[in-house]
Design an enzyme around this catalytic site. Structure first.
Site, PDB file in Angstrom:
ATOM      1  CD  GLU A  51      -1.487  -2.328   2.027  1.00 19.28           C
ATOM      2  OE1 GLU A  51      -2.361  -3.028   2.581  1.00 19.28           O
ATOM      3  OE2 GLU A  51      -0.268  -2.617   2.071  1.00 19.28           O
ATOM      4  CB  CYS A  79      -0.873  -3.483   8.816  1.00 18.81           C
ATOM      5  SG  CYS A  79       0.224  -2.241   8.084  1.00 18.81           S
TER       6      CYS A  79
END
Length: 169
Positions: A51, A79
């Site tokens: 990401e 996360c």
């Protein structure tokens, strides 16, 4: 193009190449503007999550820190670090292809201060209660740095051009 499948394919190839099973694809106006697989194993950089890498690339290409108008596909629920990065760049939507519960029997990345199952709970705690030792070391002048920024920003304390939240309309 099936962008969710492209995300799966990138992650699969990364595993075959010796990397970890995560990937991100960023789409704007029906076109991929950035994509990345997790590079932590390859680079030894704990922030080289898919990401983060894809967001960096997309923002550089578009010349902005704001990814409004995009959809970001991620292999799994992000996360907390990546979730924070996703919130900061303000995409129109984030699509995750699998859940932590689904992949947990096959992949665990527990760390010193958290386990996969306690990740979000640990971050939600007040700083004094987190497992990772933290301490506040107040210094004169620390807030002055923010005053300086505000002064240089014409007295406004908001980041120029940042998309406003719905509560600010």
């Amino acid at each position: 193009m099936d962008f969710a499948q492209r995300t799966v394919d990138l992650a699969r190839q990364n595993v075959l190449d010796g990397g970890r099973p995560f990937a991100t694809v960023i789409v704007k106006d029906g076109e991929i503007i950035a994509e990345a697989a997790n590079q932590v194993a390859q680079t030894h950089d704990p922030t080289a999550h898919a990401e983060v890498l894809a967001i960096r690339d997309a923002c550089t290409r578009l010349g902005t820190e704001h990814l409004t108008g995009t959809t970001i596909y991620v292999l799994a629920q992000p996360c907390p670090m990546c979730l924070g990065a996703l919130y900061y760049c303000s995409p129109d939507e984030v699509v995750f292809v699998t859940t932590r519960d689904a992949y947990e029997p096959h992949y665990v990345d527990d760390r010193k201060y958290f386990e996969l199952g306690t990740f979000y709970e640990e971050f939600a705690k007040p700083w004094q209660e987190r497992r990772m030792p933290m301490r506040h070391d107040p210094r004169e002048g620390a807030v002055d740095v923010y005053r300086l920024w505000q002064d240089r920003n014409g007295g406004d304390r908001r980041v120029p051009g940042a998309p406003a939240s719905d509560s600010e309309h």
